[in-house]
Enzyme design. Structure first.
Site, PDB file in Angstrom:
ATOM      1  N   ASN A   7      -7.901  -1.774   1.440  1.00 47.02           N
ATOM      2  CA  ASN A   7      -7.917  -0.314   1.377  1.00 47.02           C
ATOM      3  C   ASN A   7      -6.684   0.201   2.125  1.00 47.02           C
ATOM      4  O   ASN A   7      -6.517  -0.047   3.321  1.00 47.02           O
ATOM      5  CB  ASN A   7      -9.206   0.212   2.012  1.00 47.02           C
ATOM      6  CG  ASN A   7      -9.352   1.707   1.878  1.00 47.02           C
ATOM      7  OD1 ASN A   7      -8.402   2.464   2.050  1.00 47.02           O
ATOM      8  ND2 ASN A   7     -10.562   2.164   1.600  1.00 47.02           N
ATOM      9  N   ARG A  18       3.992  12.538   9.159  1.00 44.06           N
ATOM     10  CA  ARG A  18       5.363  13.047   9.261  1.00 44.06           C
ATOM     11  C   ARG A  18       5.821  13.814   8.026  1.00 44.06           C
ATOM     12  O   ARG A  18       6.886  14.416   8.022  1.00 44.06           O
ATOM     13  CB  ARG A  18       6.331  11.886   9.529  1.00 44.06           C
ATOM     14  CG  ARG A  18       6.208  11.284  10.907  1.00 44.06           C
ATOM     15  CD  ARG A  18       6.625  12.260  11.999  1.00 44.06           C
ATOM     16  NE  ARG A  18       8.041  12.553  11.959  1.00 44.06           N
ATOM     17  CZ  ARG A  18       8.972  11.891  12.638  1.00 44.06           C
ATOM     18  NH1 ARG A  18       8.616  10.866  13.413  1.00 44.06           N
ATOM     19  NH2 ARG A  18      10.240  12.238  12.557  1.00 44.06           N
ATOM     20  N   HIS A  43      -9.365   5.625  -1.445  1.00 43.76           N
ATOM     21  CA  HIS A  43     -10.504   6.545  -1.397  1.00 43.76           C
ATOM     22  C   HIS A  43      -9.959   7.957  -1.176  1.00 43.76           C
ATOM     23  O   HIS A  43      -9.932   8.450  -0.055  1.00 43.76           O
ATOM     24  CB  HIS A  43     -11.456   6.148  -0.266  1.00 43.76           C
ATOM     25  CG  HIS A  43     -12.754   6.897  -0.256  1.00 43.76           C
ATOM     26  ND1 HIS A  43     -13.921   6.345   0.195  1.00 43.76           N
ATOM     27  CD2 HIS A  43     -13.071   8.159  -0.632  1.00 43.76           C
ATOM     28  CE1 HIS A  43     -14.902   7.239   0.110  1.00 43.76           C
ATOM     29  NE2 HIS A  43     -14.395   8.357  -0.399  1.00 43.76           N
ATOM     30  N   ARG A  45      -9.822  11.881  -0.872  1.00 49.00           N
ATOM     31  CA  ARG A  45     -10.789  12.925  -0.549  1.00 49.00           C
ATOM     32  C   ARG A  45     -10.218  14.289  -0.929  1.00 49.00           C
ATOM     33  O   ARG A  45      -9.002  14.433  -1.091  1.00 49.00           O
ATOM     34  CB  ARG A  45     -11.157  12.852   0.937  1.00 49.00           C
ATOM     35  CG  ARG A  45     -12.052  11.643   1.237  1.00 49.00           C
ATOM     36  CD  ARG A  45     -12.486  11.608   2.690  1.00 49.00           C
ATOM     37  NE  ARG A  45     -13.567  10.666   2.885  1.00 49.00           N
ATOM     38  CZ  ARG A  45     -13.422   9.347   3.077  1.00 49.00           C
ATOM     39  NH1 ARG A  45     -12.203   8.828   3.074  1.00 49.00           N
ATOM     40  NH2 ARG A  45     -14.463   8.566   3.268  1.00 49.00           N
ATOM     41  N   GLU A  70     -12.445   4.679  -4.911  1.00 48.23           N
ATOM     42  CA  GLU A  70     -13.729   5.070  -4.344  1.00 48.23           C
ATOM     43  C   GLU A  70     -13.799   6.583  -4.226  1.00 48.23           C
ATOM     44  O   GLU A  70     -12.776   7.243  -4.027  1.00 48.23           O
ATOM     45  CB  GLU A  70     -13.904   4.480  -2.940  1.00 48.23           C
ATOM     46  CG  GLU A  70     -13.841   2.989  -2.850  1.00 48.23           C
ATOM     47  CD  GLU A  70     -14.022   2.502  -1.418  1.00 48.23           C
ATOM     48  OE1 GLU A  70     -14.323   1.309  -1.255  1.00 48.23           O
ATOM     49  OE2 GLU A  70     -13.855   3.303  -0.468  1.00 48.23           O
ATOM     50  N   THR A 100     -15.397   9.554   7.636  1.00 49.03           N
ATOM     51  CA  THR A 100     -15.435   8.319   6.854  1.00 49.03           C
ATOM     52  C   THR A 100     -16.803   8.228   6.198  1.00 49.03           C
ATOM     53  O   THR A 100     -17.713   9.002   6.534  1.00 49.03           O
ATOM     54  CB  THR A 100     -15.166   7.094   7.749  1.00 49.03           C
ATOM     55  OG1 THR A 100     -15.067   5.910   6.940  1.00 49.03           O
ATOM     56  CG2 THR A 100     -16.267   6.910   8.784  1.00 49.03           C
ATOM     57  N   HIS A 190     -17.086  -1.687   4.994  1.00 49.97           N
ATOM     58  CA  HIS A 190     -17.158  -0.730   6.104  1.00 49.97           C
ATOM     59  C   HIS A 190     -17.294  -1.475   7.427  1.00 49.97           C
ATOM     60  O   HIS A 190     -18.279  -2.170   7.680  1.00 49.97           O
ATOM     61  CB  HIS A 190     -18.311   0.265   5.966  1.00 49.97           C
ATOM     62  CG  HIS A 190     -18.022   1.558   6.682  1.00 49.97           C
ATOM     63  ND1 HIS A 190     -17.360   2.617   6.086  1.00 49.97           N
ATOM     64  CD2 HIS A 190     -18.244   1.942   7.955  1.00 49.97           C
ATOM     65  CE1 HIS A 190     -17.223   3.608   6.961  1.00 49.97           C
ATOM     66  NE2 HIS A 190     -17.754   3.215   8.106  1.00 49.97           N
ATOM     67  N   ASP A 191     -16.264  -1.322   8.257  1.00 49.62           N
ATOM     68  CA  ASP A 191     -16.215  -1.901   9.607  1.00 49.62           C
ATOM     69  C   ASP A 191     -16.213  -3.427   9.629  1.00 49.62           C
ATOM     70  O   ASP A 191     -16.525  -4.039  10.660  1.00 49.62           O
ATOM     71  CB  ASP A 191     -17.350  -1.367  10.479  1.00 49.62           C
ATOM     72  CG  ASP A 191     -17.163   0.097  10.853  1.00 49.62           C
ATOM     73  OD1 ASP A 191     -16.049   0.621  10.646  1.00 49.62           O
ATOM     74  OD2 ASP A 191     -18.120   0.727  11.344  1.00 49.62           O
ATOM     75  N   GLY A 213     -10.130  -1.858   5.130  1.00 53.32           N
ATOM     76  CA  GLY A 213      -8.953  -1.046   5.373  1.00 53.32           C
ATOM     77  C   GLY A 213      -8.638  -0.847   6.832  1.00 53.32           C
ATOM     78  O   GLY A 213      -7.666  -1.391   7.354  1.00 53.32           O
ATOM     79  N   HIS A 214      -9.478  -0.098   7.532  1.00 52.69           N
ATOM     80  CA  HIS A 214      -9.142   0.339   8.891  1.00 52.69           C
ATOM     81  C   HIS A 214      -8.837  -0.826   9.823  1.00 52.69           C
ATOM     82  O   HIS A 214      -7.783  -0.869  10.462  1.00 52.69           O
ATOM     83  CB  HIS A 214     -10.282   1.187   9.464  1.00 52.69           C
ATOM     84  CG  HIS A 214      -9.990   1.757  10.809  1.00 52.69           C
ATOM     85  ND1 HIS A 214      -9.175   2.855  10.990  1.00 52.69           N
ATOM     86  CD2 HIS A 214     -10.373   1.363  12.047  1.00 52.69           C
ATOM     87  CE1 HIS A 214      -9.080   3.117  12.282  1.00 52.69           C
ATOM     88  NE2 HIS A 214      -9.796   2.233  12.945  1.00 52.69           N
TER      89      HIS A 214
END
Length: 237
Positions: A7, A18, A43, A45, A70, A100, A190-191, A213-214
């Protein structure tokens, strides 16, 4: 084999800070694939605070593995999918102001609505996955939507992993077994990170794909993107 879809939302977050094109989201997607990723996830938004709708359009001609978009199927999202036709669409019931994703679908309450969305996306040639908590009732009801896969929402697993990983994974193992029995493919996300991914993979036979991703982008700040992707892939062997 369980595929790793990267992700790249957080790369877009850094770019947007920036207002220019550094880092380049399209080049990042190319590099992730070159370094071994088997898919790219975005994803978008409504406020476009990270991935923009135009990014998703531009990525369609860049991604050579599997493109997964997503999101909550709002009219704008549906129109995006209609334009891009990604290999996979993952339906996530996130509110517009959610930082999130924080919950799976209620596939009992929203079954008729989801069935219509699933049918529309499948008619476009997209595989469909529905974001779910590891709740057996929700897994059973997901079948009625016509979805191809479910994506298990793994925040609870990640939160409980260091206290009692067996207890943390137990509901996911049960939900995944039921999904397989019912003919559903299984994704997870997720996580997930380098600490908890391998154990989840070991405990969920038949896991098709993880979307990360994160944590992966955070690790890449220290380890480098290529090395990080290779380390995540090793967790899935």
């Amino acid at each position: 084999m369980t595929k790793l879809s990267v992700n790249i939302n957080k790369i877009a977050t850094l770019r947007n800070a920036r207002g220019h094109n550094r880092p380049d989201v399209l080049q990042a997607a190319r590099d992730c694939e070159r370094f071994g990723a088997q898919g790219i996830t975005v994803h978008p938004r409504p406020d476009e605070r990270h991935i923009r709708y135009q990014d998703a359009r531009d990525l369609k001609s860049i991604v050579t593995t599997e493109f997964n978009i997503e999101g909550n199927p709002t009219p704008d999202f549906i129109e995006l999918v209609r334009t891009v036709r990604p290999e996979q669409v993952t339906l996530v019931p996130d509110a517009p102001d959610a930082i999130t994703s924080n919950a799976g679908w209620d596939t009992v309450r929203h079954q008729e609505y989801l069935r219509g969305i699933v049918q529309e996306f499948k008619a476009m040639g997209c595989r469909v996955s529905i974001f779910l908590d590891p709740d057996l009732e929700m897994v059973k009801a997901a079948v009625g939507t016509g979805t191809d896969r479910i994506e298990l929402y793994t925040e609870a697993y990640a939160t409980g992993y260091h206290q009692d990983r067996e207890a943390a994974v137990a509901p996911y193992r049960t939900a995944a077994a039921l999904a397989r029995q019912l003919g559903l493919g299984i994704n997870a996300g997720h996580d997930l990170d380098l600490d908890n991914l391998a154990y989840l993979h070991q405990q969920l036979p038949g896991l098709d794909e993880v979307s990360i991703g994160h944590a992966l982008i955070c690790d890449a700040l220290y380890l480098g993107l290529e090395n990080t992707i290779q380390q995540y892939l090793r967790q899935l062997v």
